[in-house]
Design an enzyme around this catalytic site. Structure first.
Site, mmCIF file in Angstrom:
data_model
loop_
_atom_site.group_PDB
_atom_site.id
_atom_site.type_symbol
_atom_site.label_atom_id
_atom_site.label_comp_id
_atom_site.label_asym_id
_atom_site.label_seq_id
_atom_site.Cartn_x
_atom_site.Cartn_y
_atom_site.Cartn_z
ATOM 1 N N CYS A 61 19.374 -33.678 22.577
ATOM 2 C CA CYS A 61 19.410 -34.759 21.581
ATOM 3 C C CYS A 61 20.071 -34.377 20.243
ATOM 4 O O CYS A 61 20.937 -35.128 19.774
ATOM 5 C CB CYS A 61 18.020 -35.303 21.323
ATOM 6 S SG CYS A 61 16.784 -34.818 22.508
ATOM 7 N N ARG A 118 13.817 -23.615 28.639
ATOM 8 C CA ARG A 118 12.524 -23.671 27.955
ATOM 9 C C ARG A 118 11.647 -22.563 28.510
ATOM 10 O O ARG A 118 11.564 -22.382 29.715
ATOM 11 C CB ARG A 118 11.839 -25.025 28.184
ATOM 12 C CG ARG A 118 12.589 -26.170 27.525
ATOM 13 C CD ARG A 118 11.890 -27.499 27.723
ATOM 14 N NE ARG A 118 12.780 -28.590 27.307
ATOM 15 C CZ ARG A 118 12.530 -29.878 27.490
ATOM 16 N NH1 ARG A 118 11.406 -30.255 28.064
ATOM 17 N NH2 ARG A 118 13.385 -30.799 27.087
ATOM 18 N N GLN A 174 19.098 -31.475 33.237
ATOM 19 C CA GLN A 174 18.490 -32.786 33.046
ATOM 20 C C GLN A 174 19.558 -33.881 33.160
ATOM 21 O O GLN A 174 20.666 -33.703 32.674
ATOM 22 C CB GLN A 174 17.869 -32.819 31.648
ATOM 23 C CG GLN A 174 16.880 -33.933 31.448
ATOM 24 C CD GLN A 174 16.162 -33.803 30.118
ATOM 25 O OE1 GLN A 174 16.793 -33.548 29.092
ATOM 26 N NE2 GLN A 174 14.867 -33.970 30.125
ATOM 27 N N ASP A 222 20.380 -36.480 31.500
ATOM 28 C CA ASP A 222 19.980 -37.008 30.207
ATOM 29 C C ASP A 222 20.810 -38.223 29.809
ATOM 30 O O ASP A 222 21.933 -38.403 30.288
ATOM 31 C CB ASP A 222 20.164 -35.903 29.153
ATOM 32 C CG ASP A 222 19.113 -35.979 28.075
ATOM 33 O OD1 ASP A 222 18.361 -36.962 28.049
ATOM 34 O OD2 ASP A 222 19.051 -35.045 27.250
ATOM 35 N N LYS A 265 6.840 -44.525 23.808
ATOM 36 C CA LYS A 265 7.604 -44.139 25.002
ATOM 37 C C LYS A 265 7.062 -44.840 26.236
ATOM 38 O O LYS A 265 5.941 -45.354 26.237
ATOM 39 C CB LYS A 265 7.535 -42.630 25.204
ATOM 40 C CG LYS A 265 6.129 -42.142 25.529
ATOM 41 C CD LYS A 265 6.112 -40.710 26.037
ATOM 42 C CE LYS A 265 4.682 -40.269 26.347
ATOM 43 N NZ LYS A 265 4.573 -38.961 26.926
ATOM 44 N N HIS A 283 15.927 -41.889 24.115
ATOM 45 C CA HIS A 283 16.172 -40.813 25.084
ATOM 46 C C HIS A 283 15.740 -41.378 26.429
ATOM 47 O O HIS A 283 14.662 -41.961 26.523
ATOM 48 C CB HIS A 283 15.283 -39.590 24.841
ATOM 49 C CG HIS A 283 15.230 -39.123 23.425
ATOM 50 N ND1 HIS A 283 15.911 -38.032 22.989
ATOM 51 C CD2 HIS A 283 14.557 -39.597 22.346
ATOM 52 C CE1 HIS A 283 15.656 -37.840 21.702
ATOM 53 N NE2 HIS A 283 14.834 -38.777 21.296
ATOM 54 N N HIS A 295 21.317 -40.806 26.095
ATOM 55 C CA HIS A 295 20.895 -41.210 24.751
ATOM 56 C C HIS A 295 21.604 -42.495 24.370
ATOM 57 O O HIS A 295 22.796 -42.644 24.615
ATOM 58 C CB HIS A 295 21.205 -40.111 23.728
ATOM 59 C CG HIS A 295 20.369 -38.889 23.916
ATOM 60 N ND1 HIS A 295 20.832 -37.771 24.567
ATOM 61 C CD2 HIS A 295 19.072 -38.632 23.594
ATOM 62 C CE1 HIS A 295 19.856 -36.869 24.610
ATOM 63 N NE2 HIS A 295 18.790 -37.362 24.035
HETATM 64 ZN ZN LIG Z 1 16.867 -36.565 23.994
#
Ligand SMILES: [Zn+2]
Length: 403
Positions: A99, A128, A146, A148, A229, A275, A150
């Protein structure tokens, strides 16, 4: 379902040669060619869906100065879950999320209200930290990719955007054979941003959930500190639930990175950020799929879709030509020309969970007008003799329909 006969994804992964691990790279995955085929097919499918939904693909650096996570505020909470290092007297980190760097892309030029919603997707390779004792297999890794996405948008666009993602996510899980359930997480006790914007965002998410017709519940105070979320849980054949997809609103990053767009009156406004991830990480999702299908992937995802088996050496040349023709038609076909009895080849093909086994004997080779092939499914079902052209048509239809 007899759970006693179900195999762990690590066992299936080894038997079907999907992935391996090595103590020299703890908590990470070596994808073997068959596993990589599954990764690529999933990537291809999600990439095409991203394009349909207006996402533009980007890629941001894995190694980045830690300053960016200071700015985003993640470092305060997340420092000990990150890999940080000093290079030439500067602190760097391996990114644990995409992000903040995506915010830099947004900020790289002036944005108008006409540009919004602005959607970026990324197959981001993330790191991580996990305790070495808890990592193992695909379900818990320290390095993962991921799917991902955005979105930067005006607050009055939030409901429609979330609605579109909700429909997409529920269709995707239905396609993969998972029942899904949606959870709206509302404002936690410790939260950033003023009450009004939280109310607006919660109402938008709730309306989108209602309009989408999905099965949802509210989890009070389960939002993230930076916004409400929606978590999406799927249930596998063993009745276990997994949170794989998520849609999160974020008021924090636009503030921390001073993101702006120019509105209809020429004034600067702050966008809202979303996200979203459809499958979460490829590693974990494929681990779940391995156990859910017990290795018997649908045809479109199966690493090998057809194995062609000549009964004797006499049919080998003919069988090779059939494999070539299948490959020319985009079908993942292999030849089993080992000096084994046919029964052993059929057994091995079924154990490898190959959807279709094609048998070539003298009878099949004799056809001069049209190639014939005797076809069995991995579950033992005998489809009898098919014309090669009809078999190819059937396979292509199944691959297209993702069955
Ligand atoms: Zn994100």
């Amino acid at each position: 379902m007899d759970k006693a006969n179900l195999k762990d994804h690590r066992q299936i992964g080894q038997e079907l040669e999907i992935f391996m691990v090595n103590e020299l790279a703890p908590g990470t995955i070596f994808w073997l060619p068959k596993g990589m085929t599954i990764v690529k097919q999933l990537e291809k499918f999600i990439r095409s869906q991203n394009e349909i939904h207006g996402f533009q693909e980007v890629q941001t650096p894995i190694l980045v100065k830690s300053d960016i996570f200071q700015q985003s505020g993640h470092f305060k909470y997340y420092e000990h879950s990150m890999y940080n290092m000093e290079i030439e007297h500067e602190r760097y980190s391996l990114k644990p999320m995409n992000c903040p760097e995506t915010a830099l892309i947004y900020k790289s030029k002036t944005r108008s209200y006409k540009d919004l919603p602005l959607r970026y997707s990324e197959y981001g390779r993330l790191h991580r930290r996990e305790l070495s004792g808890v990592v193992g297999g695909l379900l818990r890794v320290i390095e993962f990719t991921q799917d991902d996405g955005h979105v930067f948008l005006k607050s009055d666009q939030l409901e429609n955007e979330v609605l579109s993602i909700l429909k997409w996510v529920s269709q995707f899980h239905a396609l993969m054979g998972f029942p899904s359930k949606f959870y709206l997480g509302t404002k936690p006790d410790k939260a950033l941003g003023d009450a009004k914007i939280w109310q607006m965002a919660e109402a938008s998410l709730k309306n989108a959930l209602k309009k989408s017709g999905v099965n949802f519940e509210i989890r009070e105070k389960d939002g993230v500190f930076y916004g409400p979320k929606i978590d999406i849980d799927i249930t596998d054949i063993q009745n276990r639930t997994w949170t794989v997809s998520t849609i999160q609103t974020d008021f924090n990053i636009p503030k921390q990175f001073d993101l702006e767009y120019v509105d209809e009156d020429g004034k600067s406004q702050k966008p809202v950020m979303i996200h979203r991830s459809i499958i979460g990480s490829f590693e974990r999702f494929i681990g779940i799929l391995l156990e859910h299908y017990q290795g018997a992937f649908p045809v479109w995802l199966a690493p090998v879709q057809v194995v062609i088996m000549p009964i004797t050496d006499r049919q080998e040349e003919h069988a090779k030509k059939i494999v070539e023709e299948l490959k020319e038609n985009g079908i993942r076909a292999e030849l089993d020309n080992r000096a084994e009895r046919l029964q052993a080849k059929i057994r091995d093909g079924s154990l490898q969970k190959v959807p279709y086994l094609g048998i070539i004997g003298d009878k099949e080779v004799q056809s001069y007008e049209e190639s014939l092939i005797s076809v069995r499914k991995r579950n033992g079902e005998d489809l009898g003799q098919l014309k090669l052209s009809d078999f190819i048509k059937r396979l292509k239809e199944e691959i297209d329909k993702k069955i």
